[in-house]
Design an enzyme around this catalytic site. Structure first.
Site, PDB file in Angstrom:
ATOM      1  N   HIS B  81       0.813  -1.215   0.000  1.00 60.47           N
ATOM      2  CA  HIS B  81       0.000   0.000   0.000  1.00 60.47           C
ATOM      3  C   HIS B  81       0.848   1.267   0.000  1.00 60.47           C
ATOM      4  O   HIS B  81       0.391   2.320  -0.414  1.00 60.47           O
ATOM      5  CB  HIS B  81      -1.044  -0.015   1.131  1.00 60.47           C
ATOM      6  CG  HIS B  81      -0.544   0.300   2.507  1.00 60.47           C
ATOM      7  ND1 HIS B  81      -0.173  -0.675   3.412  1.00 60.47           N
ATOM      8  CD2 HIS B  81      -0.371   1.479   3.151  1.00 60.47           C
ATOM      9  CE1 HIS B  81       0.198  -0.104   4.553  1.00 60.47           C
ATOM     10  NE2 HIS B  81       0.090   1.207   4.417  1.00 60.47           N
ATOM     11  N   ASP B 217       1.023  -7.773   2.392  1.00 58.92           N
ATOM     12  CA  ASP B 217       1.141  -6.344   2.081  1.00 58.92           C
ATOM     13  C   ASP B 217       2.607  -5.916   1.959  1.00 58.92           C
ATOM     14  O   ASP B 217       3.111  -5.175   2.805  1.00 58.92           O
ATOM     15  CB  ASP B 217       0.409  -5.530   3.162  1.00 58.92           C
ATOM     16  CG  ASP B 217       0.254  -4.072   2.765  1.00 58.92           C
ATOM     17  OD1 ASP B 217       0.791  -3.663   1.718  1.00 58.92           O
ATOM     18  OD2 ASP B 217      -0.402  -3.328   3.514  1.00 58.92           O
ATOM     19  N   SER B 651       3.816   2.349   8.670  1.00 54.74           N
ATOM     20  CA  SER B 651       3.624   1.393   7.576  1.00 54.74           C
ATOM     21  C   SER B 651       4.974   1.105   6.932  1.00 54.74           C
ATOM     22  O   SER B 651       5.742   2.032   6.663  1.00 54.74           O
ATOM     23  CB  SER B 651       2.693   1.984   6.516  1.00 54.74           C
ATOM     24  OG  SER B 651       1.372   1.884   6.920  1.00 54.74           O
TER      25      SER B 651
END
Lengths: 717, 717
Positions: B81, B217, B651
């Protein structure tokens, strides 16, 4: 391509299934003594086989479910939801026992149950196969069925000659064996202790089938007898019943992995059905039930539209439909998840391969093939029969006319020969139902529902169509059907209660010449319904005769593998054993085996069904758990989970530890287990119990009843 | 009355919080060496303090988030992402890399990222407090703020004189310390490996914030530099960047309880805010945000009615509002569950009691009291200011007019002095936003929304009202407001893109005399908005000056207890440590620390976001997990859970084991932890990571990239 990981986990299942699956007749327990001991049972399995010995002599049937004696003075422990009718019966606007709960200060304060409430103590459980089948042998179909029925009725009548007993004949292994069950019927039952429903039913429908659970679903009753010790109707002079035995509540903690066993009256299971019946259930019955109910819900909701009166009239029906649909879908999901068709097919194929190598295999195989032919015959008309059943039961006005018509026909026979449900003693009930129609009927909705169902019927192949139905409901398309239904309902007075009750008095001849269009339609339809009913009874008789071949082969095959076979559940006393267990509902999530009072506070919202009483919340806050606190969790437990094999009817079953002491009270199972009536999957089958330490704590600290703790020989705190 | 059990668990929290809470500056790690070792760290904490030494020299800023070098040839691991823009930039209708994933067969096949994509390597992190505050001392309010700002800008300019570097000044401990951060700016970044989004984003919004999770991810990029080794724009002649260090992916299993640590760039936290700010957040800010957004959603939905065009225009806005509302409610629930007000209040009271016994306490107390006064002044107008912000930002047409008006005012200044966001370089962006208005505006909805917000404004006490606003929006009741808003919108051409872009060219004088009613309104309102903005900046300057008193007292108090204090997150490099952890979200339920591929199959529905690719499902079914299988679970793991302290910006943070080897890639946190920006509650704060074994398995068996495994010095299978 099958996943290797799945294959692995299924292999593990098979092993576990052999260990924990089973609703055993008490008499079978010595047969599986080695398994019981391996699982951790510390008593003598032979003791469990004796209904007159502890602990089995303490297990009773209560309401439609199970309970157990927990004191020498006839104290009976069962679920709050099992005793709900008793609590409701004693509630008054100014004294709401449902909301407030109830603690009888002494025996004089104990409140009589509704007069039809019973506690049944099973005292006899004897094999009577020979007597039941003697006259049936050589017969077929309906005659076979009638012979079994007649022999059973004779046995029951003979047994019930002794006053105070209720008897019944139980069919084990699908007609292979029959047992005469003899139960002492205690008719004076009183309410002793009930928690408020905000404890006894904490979570209600929202938590139904849910784990983690935080419900104190228990109630204490007491059985009374006459001064002579015999069963008697309620009288203030009656004395507490002295049971042959009672269970002792445990005072030691319950831990994950602990041995557990449960005795009770499970209702019905289908574990030993043929593979083709599994296929039918999974590939036809459940999906078609989902479609049928979804379609009826949609039709009713569309037809009711925004009319508030129409909505109210169908609210209960729609809620019931939604529940049926949800359960069917849950059962279907579960059976697919367990790969039930493949598992059962492979098991059956292995059994048949083994069978073919045995002596006398040919005759057995012939009977099995015949069984399959009878099943196939039923399957051929299943779509139609399901639709006709829906039409009869869901169209209120048409159903009322059919009931009146059938009653008139049955009334022409001697009472004993009338169809069950249409005998003299049923007439009050029938009148009641005819009155009820008003509250559940709205013309526009009924007509749309009928049209919806008939359209599906009209889409069936011509070979399945029924001449009488086609004549009454003319037309093949929507518009034509609408016209014929409109005409039918335009010329009936059956929307009026008085007309229905008046018609109930008429004989068949009068009904046939009635000028009420629905009554004339019912008379025209009846022969078809009777014909279809008779065909079903013939098949039922044949299955009763033929199924034992398959069942005996299965039992022999299992024995050849060193395994015993329990009969499918049939509301008779059974025992299952296993362990206090966690469950992994999905990857990454584990359900713990025990819940604690902390969860009551977490769920508490202040409004139903999560309105924990202030006294309970304060007691939790105080943290005064005394001897009932869990030594590891350092707090008060509430409910626990086991892998015990249960089904509907097991409500109120006592859960015992390795030494037979009472540790829990069964009251529910988890949603993942709704498919367990067909297949026990050890990954997902769990049973939910009230931890007896929660009961002890409530009686000690929250809604105190020190006299009851003393009576149960438990510490005061 | 407080529950005893709660008190017990809160006591446990406090202990645990000291163990695992914290987003430490690398330079602080030697200070907490004992804690690190006690938690299981096996390296030398002093090494962690050195940005030029492994492992810190491998941690980079990527996009707005974090990443890490994982090979000597500049391979960068970050989230799918985080790199999504890069994948999207390289996708074409005929070659959909989002759907298909991407494996560069060799370096020549690696695809250049969008030109503004950057990888930043932090090379300097130096305390510059003295230089930043030198000129500010003695000043107050806006002047203090401007002095800090000027000194910071000078430092940045000086630092950026060296080509290839980007510099910034970070404010630590709320103005107590300032650090100059120096980052090498790598501008040629290429896409190397991306799984299909049905792996990289498996579960998407449905699983967002959810555990158990089953997402892969991650994405691999590569940083390139010119042949001279210096940062350069993309060129086919560039060569892979040789980072000063890189992380080695672990080959040993991850187990519950294992030590874990994480480095990254967390965005913003409020842990060290004053107790009164906790009160404001919990008792006013979050509830009022919930009300504000719920009211706007309701108003927009009612005004759009069934008009499909109106619905489409506001769909994104409403979705965003719902997300804001959900997060605010989640944060509120979490802070209440953690009893944050009480905990912070008690902590602050203890600190102040301790402070009062120290030398120089009076001056500190005076500053703390002054801080509170500034906060109180802001609180006095908070209702109004929140409403005015909503009006400016949510009424598209009025907002556009205000933007044009403000731009005209700012254009009158030298570019360097213009308000940030209104400088020359921002004008393209502003024009773009003015064009966008069309797609997000519907007259009837905007007018209703404005009326809804103004009605709330009109309900404020008179003392809070603003003369300019009352003049432009005349009337106190619904009807009067409707008239004045209708009049305003009846005489504007601002609904047309051309008119908005044309107005953007005008100067302030021309706008004031415009005959467009909205432009005239904007000109009339602007003095009020500027005045309120200036008041805010004065408060901000005062807080920058005053807050260090509280912060220094808190640090000294913690030190007196033997505890170190990390600064609240501010997008600078931080390290947190803890362990691979289960979580108990509620009584009776445990989240396991690791998920497995079995969960991918359980969630798979065949449609987005649960459309696991066939190749993945087949590989799972095949069960060929080789060296990446978990030895205990006997299958392939996917994601895992730790109690590491993270927030937005983390992240892509690498998760390291006790020896500094890469075991996971952070990509999300759990829903229960949305309140962690204010309070770390060890019962509920978890971070979610991709297990590096899942990455290895995908590269080995599912979407093979043996050359990348070799480059990362990992086994081929």
């Amino acid at each position: 391509m099958r996943p290797r990981v799945l294959a692995l986990s299924l292999a593990l299942c098979a092993t576990a299934a052999q260990a924990d699956e089973g609703m055993w007749m008490p008499s079978q327990l010595p047969e599986i003594a080695r398994q019981l001991r391996a699982a951790g049972f510390q008593g003598d399995p032979a003791d469990l086989a004796e209904l007159t010995r502890a602990p089995m002599n303490a297990v009773v049937k209560v309401g439609g479910a199970t309970g157990a004696f927990v004191s020498a003075d006839g104290l009976v422990l069962t679920n709050h939801h099992v005793a709900f009718g008793v609590i409701q019966y004693n509630s008054k606007p100014e004294r709401d026992l449902i909301h407030d709960g109830f603690v009888a200060a002494d025996r004089a304060a104990e409140l009589p149950a509704n007069p039809d409430f019973r506690v049944l103590v099973t005292t006899g459980f004897d094999k009577v196969t020979e007597r039941v089948l003697k006259d049936a042998r050589g017969k077929r179909g309906r005659a076979y069925y009638d012979a079994v029925d007649a022999a059973s009725k004779a046995l029951v009548a003979e047994c019930e000659r002794e006053a105070g007993y209720r008897c019944s004949v139980a069919n084990m292994y699908y007609g292979t064996d029959f047992y005469l069950i003899r139960q002492l019927e205690l008719r004076d039952v009183r309410l002793v202790y009930a928690p408020p429903d905000s404890i006894g039913n904490y979570g209600d429908e929202v938590d139904n089938f849910v784990w983690p659970r935080h419900s104190g679903d228990f109630t204490l009753l007491r059985a009374y007898v006459g001064k002579d010790g015999q069963p008697a109707d309620y009288s203030p002079d009656n004395v507490p019943y002295a049971p042959p035995g009672h269970l002792q509540v445990a005072t030691e903690p319950v831990r994950e992995g602990d041995y557990a066993m449960l005795a009770g009256y499970p209702g019905v299971t289908f574990r030993h059905r043929m593979a083709s019946e599994f296929v039918q259930q999974i590939e036809w019955q459940l999906p078609s039930r989902v479609d049928l109910y979804a379609g009826m819900i949609k039709t009713i909701e569309a037809a009711a539209g925004n009319d508030p009166e129409a909505k109210v009239r169908y609210a209960a029906q729609v809620a019931g439909f939604k529940n049926t649909l949800k359960r069917a879908q849950g059962e279907l999901d579960g059976l697919r998840r367990s790969d039930a068709v493949r598992v059962r097919r492979e098991d059956e194929a292995a059994m048949l391969a083994w069978l073919d190598k045995q002596a006398g295999a040919r005759a057995t195989r012939a009977d099995i093939d015949s069984t399959q032919k009878v099943l196939d015959a039923g399957a051929a008309t299943r779509e139609r029969d399901q639709l006709l059943t829906a039409i009869r039961s869901q169209a209120q006005l048409l159903g009322a006319a059919l009931t009146v018509q059938r009653l008139a026909l049955e009334r022409a026979k001697p009472d004993a020969e009338r169809e069950s449900g249409y005998q003299q003693r049923d007439e009050t009930l029938i009148a009641g139902r005819l009155k009820q129609v008003q509250r559940r009927y709205w013309p526009a909705v009924e007509k749309e529902l009928l049209r919806h169902l008939l359209l599906q019927y009209k889409a069936l192949p011509k070979t399945l169509r029924v001449a009488e139905i086609d004549r009454v409901f003319e037309g093949e398309d929507e518009a034509a059907l609408k016209r014929s239904i409109d005409a039918l309902y335009a010329h009936t007075g059956f929307g009026e209660e008085a007309a229905r009750l008046e018609a109930m008095k008429s004989d068949a001849k009068a009904l046939q010449s009635s000028d009420d269009s629905l009554l004339r339609a019912a008379a025209a339809l009846m022969p078809a319904f009777l014909r279809i009913e008779e065909e079903g009874k013939v098949r039922e008789g044949e299955l009763l005769r033929l199924r034992p071949a398959y069942m005996r082969a299965l039992i022999a095959y299992r024995h050849s593998q060193g395994r015993a076979v329990y009969p499918d559940a049939n509301s008779t006393l059974r025992v299952s054993y296993g362990a206090v267990s966690t469950m992994d509902p999905r990857d990454g999530v584990r359900y713990q085996a025990l819940t604690t009072v902390q969860g009551i506070l977490e769920k508490h919202t202040g409004s139903k069904p999560f309105d924990a009483p202030q006294s309970l919340r304060e007691a939790i806050a105080k943290g005064d758990f005394g001897s009932t606190a869990d030594p590891q969790l350092k707090t008060q437990t509430v409910d626990f989970l086991t892998n015990l094999d249960t089904t509907g009817g097991n409500s109120g079953s006592p859960v015992l530890d390795a030494r037979g002491r009472l540790i829990g009270l069964n009251f529910d199972s988890n949603w993942e287990a709704v498919s367990a009536s067909w297949m026990y999957d050890p990954r997902y089958k769990r049973a939910i119990h009230v931890d007896m330490r929660y009961l002890r704590w409530l009686l000690a600290k929250v809604y105190p009843a020190p006299h009851l703790l003393k009576e149960m020989q438990l510490p005061a705190e």
